[in-house]
Design an enzyme around this catalytic site. Structure first.
Site, short mmCIF file in Angstrom:
data_model
loop_
_atom_site.label_atom_id
_atom_site.label_comp_id
_atom_site.label_asym_id
_atom_site.label_seq_id
_atom_site.Cartn_x
_atom_site.Cartn_y
_atom_site.Cartn_z
N GLU A 77 46.96 26.20 30.11
CA GLU A 77 45.61 26.77 30.25
C GLU A 77 45.40 27.37 31.63
O GLU A 77 44.79 28.42 31.77
CB GLU A 77 44.55 25.70 29.98
CG GLU A 77 44.41 25.32 28.52
CD GLU A 77 43.99 26.49 27.64
OE1 GLU A 77 43.35 27.42 28.14
OE2 GLU A 77 44.32 26.48 26.45
N CYS A 228 40.43 41.77 18.90
CA CYS A 228 39.30 42.30 19.68
C CYS A 228 39.75 42.47 21.12
O CYS A 228 39.22 41.87 22.05
CB CYS A 228 38.09 41.38 19.58
SG CYS A 228 36.58 42.17 20.17
N CYS A 235 39.55 46.98 14.95
CA CYS A 235 38.42 46.56 14.11
C CYS A 235 38.80 46.54 12.63
O CYS A 235 38.27 45.73 11.86
CB CYS A 235 37.22 47.47 14.34
SG CYS A 235 36.61 47.41 16.05
N CYS A 238 39.81 43.15 11.71
CA CYS A 238 38.96 42.07 12.20
C CYS A 238 38.14 41.44 11.07
O CYS A 238 37.57 42.16 10.24
CB CYS A 238 38.02 42.61 13.27
SG CYS A 238 36.94 41.35 13.96
N CYS A 244 29.39 42.57 13.24
CA CYS A 244 29.58 43.01 14.62
C CYS A 244 28.67 44.19 14.95
O CYS A 244 28.79 45.28 14.37
CB CYS A 244 31.04 43.39 14.84
SG CYS A 244 31.35 43.97 16.51
#
Ligand code: SF4
Length: 396
Positions: A77, A228, A235, A238, A244
């Site tokens: 991370e 994204c 898109c 997506c 959206c």
């Protein structure tokens, strides 16, 4: 034809006084969004991230009750904070082979930690990981946000990501990928700010699947990284197009809003690669505090008004090392861009004329054989200098 799902979601996230107001009554739409995100992730998400493997096993996690190794997730991370998976993966694998647990990391000298971090940039992350490992040594792994967030270099999103990944605990995240998705979902025309973030955190909490926080957070991150994306969002692939707002107005790339980016001016830096009579070169180690703390470099500094770059190099070397040098031919000149500044490095070959180098502005100085340079941790700009130096030595 009215798209009912879009209208429904627009009811959840209204462009009201605060731009984003959540309608708590519309939980069914949130459920629908969760479902679509997780459904997409099951088919298209990244299911081969090595820190999602069970400890001491080559198997990936199958069961939400199983726990993962917080150490390997924590390292991943932090590396991912400024770096994409494809770039950080070899660094993570190398790190885990040398420091497989927090105990070994906490006992390592900072020099070795910085050496392994070399090439990843933002070296304060390596300092923070090392400090945190000393604090964590011999303790149980923290299981609350507060306990993680008191450690150096751990913010709320990193803490939430570690806790949800390792222990499947219901903590939300808001990293760059998630922030971008939310800015586009809501077509929010506010510039990124602390107050906007507080609304996005609220949205992240509401959206989070409390039964599957590990999968859900990973799904959001994967959606931001794979679909994204910052430039050219895909898109058509997506699962959120129907909800959206940026897609509805055909302006995905207009969000998040960007402040007019300030053009960074270039600062000139004169650097000397100094040889002594034994053909060794001089390097110095930066102080541990500040930018690139603890890294090695060739001496030099900023050009002052009215100076030729040769004068800059000579002055900086005298001020920082108390020696006199003869500044010779240019070795290399290049521009290096940091997040907040652009530097043009002008590097000259120098010869020691007099004096014994003193670390007046550094931790220590060393004369070394140029062939040994690879054993020291240098910032990435210095890698270009070392490459040019090796070419110079081959031809001279
Ligand atoms: S529809 Fe496009 S802009 Fe909207 S969340 Fe999906 S990829 Fe991003």
């Amino acid at each position: 034809m009215i798209n009912h799902q879009f209208v429904d979601f627009a009811n959840i996230i209204k462009d009201s006084l605060r731009k984003i107001a959540i309608d708590f009554q519309s939980d069914s739409s949130l459920k629908e969004l969760r479902f679509r995100i997780l459904d997409w992730w099951a088919l298209h998400g990244r299911h081969d991230l090595p820190w999602k493997k069970l400890s001491n096993s080559n198997d990936f996690i199958q069961d939400s009750c199983q726990e993962l190794d917080p150490y390997s997730i924590w390292i991943a991370e932090v590396m991912l904070q400024q770096t994409q998976v494809v770039v950080m993966l070899p660094f993570w694998k190398n790190w885990m082979s040398i420091f497989p647990n927090v105990h070994l990391l906490s006992q390592a000298p900072l020099d070795k930690v910085l050496f392994l971090w070399q090439g990843l940039g933002y070296y304060s992350r390596a300092h923070h990981i090392h400090h945190a490992s000393i604090q964590l040594r011999g303790t149980d792994w923290p299981r609350t946000l507060e306990e993680w967030m008191v450690l150096p270099g751990i913010g709320r999103t990193t803490a939430g990501s570690i806790l949800s990944s390792a222990f499947n605990l219901p903590f939300p995240i808001l990293d760059g990928n998630v922030r971008r998705i939310f800015a586009r979902l809501t077509a929010c025309r506010e510039y990124p700010s602390a107050s906007l973030d507080s609304h996005f955190w609220r949205l992240s909490i509401l959206l989070l699947d409390k039964a599957r926080p590990r999968d859900f957070n990973q799904a959001l991150m994967d959606l931001g990284a794979l679909v994204c994306t910052n430039r050219n969002p895909k898109c058509s692939l997506c699962p959120l197009t129907q909800s959206c707002s940026a897609y509805a107005i055909q302006e995905p790339c207009s969000f998040p809003m960007k402040k007019n980016s300030r053009k960074l001016s270039i600062q000139l830096i004169g650097v000397g690669v100094i040889f002594n009579e034994r053909d060794e070169v001089l390097i110095d180690q930066r102080l541990n505090e500040g930018l690139l703390g603890g890294m090695w470099e060739f001496p030099g500094g900023k050009q002052e008004a009215g100076e030729l770059i040769e004068q800059t190099i000579s002055r900086e070397i005298t001020e920082e090392l108390a020696i006199e040098v003869k500044v010779g031919q240019e070795l290399i000149s290049f521009v290096h861009t940091y997040s907040h500044k652009r530097l043009r490095f002008v590097v000259h070959i120098c010869k020691l004329v007099s004096g014994v180098p003193q670390p007046l502005a550094s931790q220590q100085v060393k004369w070394i054989d140029p062939c040994s340079l690879s054993a020291y941790a240098f910032p990435s700009a210095n890698a270009k200098i070392i490459k040019a130096l090796m070419n110079y030595l081959e031809t001279n």
